[in-house]
Design a protein around this motif. Structure first.
Motif, PDB file in Angstrom:
ATOM      1  N   PRO A  28       0.809  -1.234   0.000  1.00  0.00           N
ATOM      2  CA  PRO A  28       0.000   0.000   0.000  1.00  0.00           C
ATOM      3  C   PRO A  28       0.836   1.275   0.000  1.00  0.00           C
ATOM      4  O   PRO A  28       0.377   2.315  -0.492  1.00  0.00           O
ATOM      5  CB  PRO A  28      -0.807  -0.127   1.303  1.00  0.00           C
ATOM      6  CG  PRO A  28      -0.877  -1.585   1.571  1.00  0.00           C
ATOM      7  CD  PRO A  28       0.442  -2.120   1.122  1.00  0.00           C
ATOM      8  N   TYR A  70      -4.809  -1.146  -6.731  1.00  0.00           N
ATOM      9  CA  TYR A  70      -4.805  -2.231  -7.716  1.00  0.00           C
ATOM     10  C   TYR A  70      -5.953  -2.119  -8.727  1.00  0.00           C
ATOM     11  O   TYR A  70      -5.891  -2.679  -9.816  1.00  0.00           O
ATOM     12  CB  TYR A  70      -4.849  -3.600  -7.029  1.00  0.00           C
ATOM     13  CG  TYR A  70      -5.976  -3.767  -6.039  1.00  0.00           C
ATOM     14  CD1 TYR A  70      -7.267  -4.045  -6.453  1.00  0.00           C
ATOM     15  CD2 TYR A  70      -5.739  -3.639  -4.676  1.00  0.00           C
ATOM     16  CE1 TYR A  70      -8.301  -4.200  -5.532  1.00  0.00           C
ATOM     17  CE2 TYR A  70      -6.755  -3.787  -3.749  1.00  0.00           C
ATOM     18  CZ  TYR A  70      -8.028  -4.066  -4.185  1.00  0.00           C
ATOM     19  OH  TYR A  70      -9.054  -4.211  -3.285  1.00  0.00           O
ATOM     20  N   SER A  88       1.623  -0.954 -10.189  1.00  0.00           N
ATOM     21  CA  SER A  88       0.758  -1.106  -9.012  1.00  0.00           C
ATOM     22  C   SER A  88       0.192  -2.514  -8.935  1.00  0.00           C
ATOM     23  O   SER A  88       0.130  -3.108  -7.848  1.00  0.00           O
ATOM     24  CB  SER A  88      -0.382  -0.082  -9.068  1.00  0.00           C
ATOM     25  OG  SER A  88       0.117   1.241  -9.081  1.00  0.00           O
ATOM     26  N   TRP A  97       0.867  -4.951  -5.732  1.00  0.00           N
ATOM     27  CA  TRP A  97      -0.279  -5.457  -4.972  1.00  0.00           C
ATOM     28  C   TRP A  97      -0.429  -6.969  -5.140  1.00  0.00           C
ATOM     29  O   TRP A  97      -0.919  -7.656  -4.238  1.00  0.00           O
ATOM     30  CB  TRP A  97      -1.558  -4.760  -5.420  1.00  0.00           C
ATOM     31  CG  TRP A  97      -1.757  -3.398  -4.862  1.00  0.00           C
ATOM     32  CD1 TRP A  97      -1.472  -2.210  -5.476  1.00  0.00           C
ATOM     33  CD2 TRP A  97      -2.291  -3.054  -3.580  1.00  0.00           C
ATOM     34  NE1 TRP A  97      -1.795  -1.145  -4.661  1.00  0.00           N
ATOM     35  CE2 TRP A  97      -2.290  -1.637  -3.489  1.00  0.00           C
ATOM     36  CE3 TRP A  97      -2.757  -3.800  -2.506  1.00  0.00           C
ATOM     37  CZ2 TRP A  97      -2.753  -0.960  -2.363  1.00  0.00           C
ATOM     38  CZ3 TRP A  97      -3.213  -3.119  -1.378  1.00  0.00           C
ATOM     39  CH2 TRP A  97      -3.211  -1.734  -1.309  1.00  0.00           C
ATOM     40  N   GLN A 131       1.203  -8.985  -2.415  1.00  0.00           N
ATOM     41  CA  GLN A 131       0.424  -9.107  -1.192  1.00  0.00           C
ATOM     42  C   GLN A 131      -0.592 -10.244  -1.291  1.00  0.00           C
ATOM     43  O   GLN A 131      -0.756 -11.022  -0.346  1.00  0.00           O
ATOM     44  CB  GLN A 131      -0.296  -7.790  -0.907  1.00  0.00           C
ATOM     45  CG  GLN A 131      -0.962  -7.717   0.450  1.00  0.00           C
ATOM     46  CD  GLN A 131      -1.561  -6.342   0.708  1.00  0.00           C
ATOM     47  OE1 GLN A 131      -2.619  -6.016   0.175  1.00  0.00           O
ATOM     48  NE2 GLN A 131      -0.893  -5.548   1.535  1.00  0.00           N
TER      49      GLN A 131
END
Length: 342
Positions: free
Chosen positions: A50, A57, A90, A94, A97
């Motif tokens: 983040p 995302y 991005s 992301w 994660q």
């Protein structure tokens, strides 16, 4: 005549990965260091995505307007944009994660269920052992990806939320991994329950549960770190396969590398390379890093593949005979030192 007991190394030197790193030499050390660096970067990016990602995302526009589809790398979009108009950088950040979340949930569930079933099967034996093994063999006989697809469809039920998708992918991967943990723990349990200390515990009247979880379990799980690392890389590939085939997480719910690769297929023939190269490179690097760590730990746990360091730090062809973390022939003094203490 007395011999002084050698001092134990500091606690941090006996930690599993630190101990193996100090134990390794040459190519083994190089592989382990490279794997740890790549894996560490992956975990760092996943945790701080983040903060690192320039956009969300599912962000399609900023204060200047809509991003635009298939924009080349440069300017505000360092890695370009996708066919759907998302920022590639991005989405890649992301996606780390999402991958880490699936690895943690899937492997933890696999360890919990697989270890428990393997412990029960190996210690109790009998008809229960045969039933569990038959079911595990039946599950293991199915193609991995096909079984994961069936499980994902049955679990998700068409839901595409972040945690719904992560949980569906994690459970589908768990179904595939359980037989592996079960077999390893069962084999170790069958061996350990014949040891003298287990028989002594039975003689003094210790209960079955106490023996299983206090005496057998702690000695049967020493190989789990090796399986954990190898299965983590397989979980990444399975998750990417699910997303590539269209059974992954929707882009409005989370970023997923396999899904982005699926949407970039048509771009490749048009000369738009950035939408597929960067998600694919992320998958390759993460799998490579985790695999290098797993293979290095596996080599160091095998006395036939591990080399012993000389006192001067150079490699030697003499193999160590211990595989227990925290115990090494490096801690044993030389014969000359022992004779000098008499």
């Amino acid at each position: 005549m007395s011999l002084a007991t050698p001092a134990k190394p500091a606690l941090w030197k006996r930690l599993p990965v630190v101990h193996q790193l100090r134990q390794s030499v040459g190519l083994q050390r190089g592989m382990l260091i490279v794997g740890l660096v790549i894996t560490g970067i992956f975990i760092f990016v996943a945790i701080f995505a983040p903060l690192l990602a320039p956009y969300g995302y599912s962000t399609l526009r900023d204060e200047d307007g809509i991003f635009g589809a298939q924009q080349p790398p440069g300017g505000k979009h360092l890695l370009g944009t996708t066919v759907g108009g998302y920022d590639v950088l991005s989405r890649v950040l992301w996606g780390a994660q999402t991958a880490l979340s699936v690895i943690v949930v899937a492997v933890l569930l696999s360890i919990f269920v697989g270890v428990l079933l393997g412990l029960i099967s190996g210690y109790l034996g009998g008809w229960l052992d045969r039933v569990i093994i038959v079911i595990a063999d039946a599950v293991y006989a199915f193609p991995t990806l096909l079984l994961a697809i069936v499980a994902a469809i049955a679990i998700s039920g068409g839901q595409s939320s972040l945690w719904g998708g992560v949980f569906a992918a994690a459970v589908s991967i768990t179904v595939v991994f359980i037989p592996q943990y079960l077999r390893v723990i069962r084999a170790e349990t069958v061996r350990i329950k014949a040891e003298a200390y287990v028989e002594s515990a039975m003689v003094i009247g210790s209960g079955t549960g106490r023996i299983m979880f206090r005496h057998v379990l702690r000695n049967a799980t020493r190989t789990l770190p090796l399986i954990f690392t190898l299965n983590s890389s397989e979980a990444i590939l399975t998750l990417a396969g699910l997303g590539f085939l269209g059974f992954g997480i929707e882009p409005t719910s989370a970023a997923e590398w396999g899904y982005d690769l699926n949407k970039s297929i048509s771009d490749v023939t048009s000369g738009i390379w950035w939408t597929s190269v960067f998600p694919g490179l992320a998958i390759v690097l993460v799998v490579l890093g985790i695999t290098l760590v797993g293979e290095s730990l596996n080599d160091l746990a095998d006395p036939r593949l591990r080399t012993k360091r000389r006192a001067d730090g150079g490699p030697s062809t003499t193999a160590e005979t211990t595989v227990v973390p925290g115990g090494s022939l490096d801690d044993v003094p030389s014969i000359e030192a022992l004779e000098g203490r008499v």
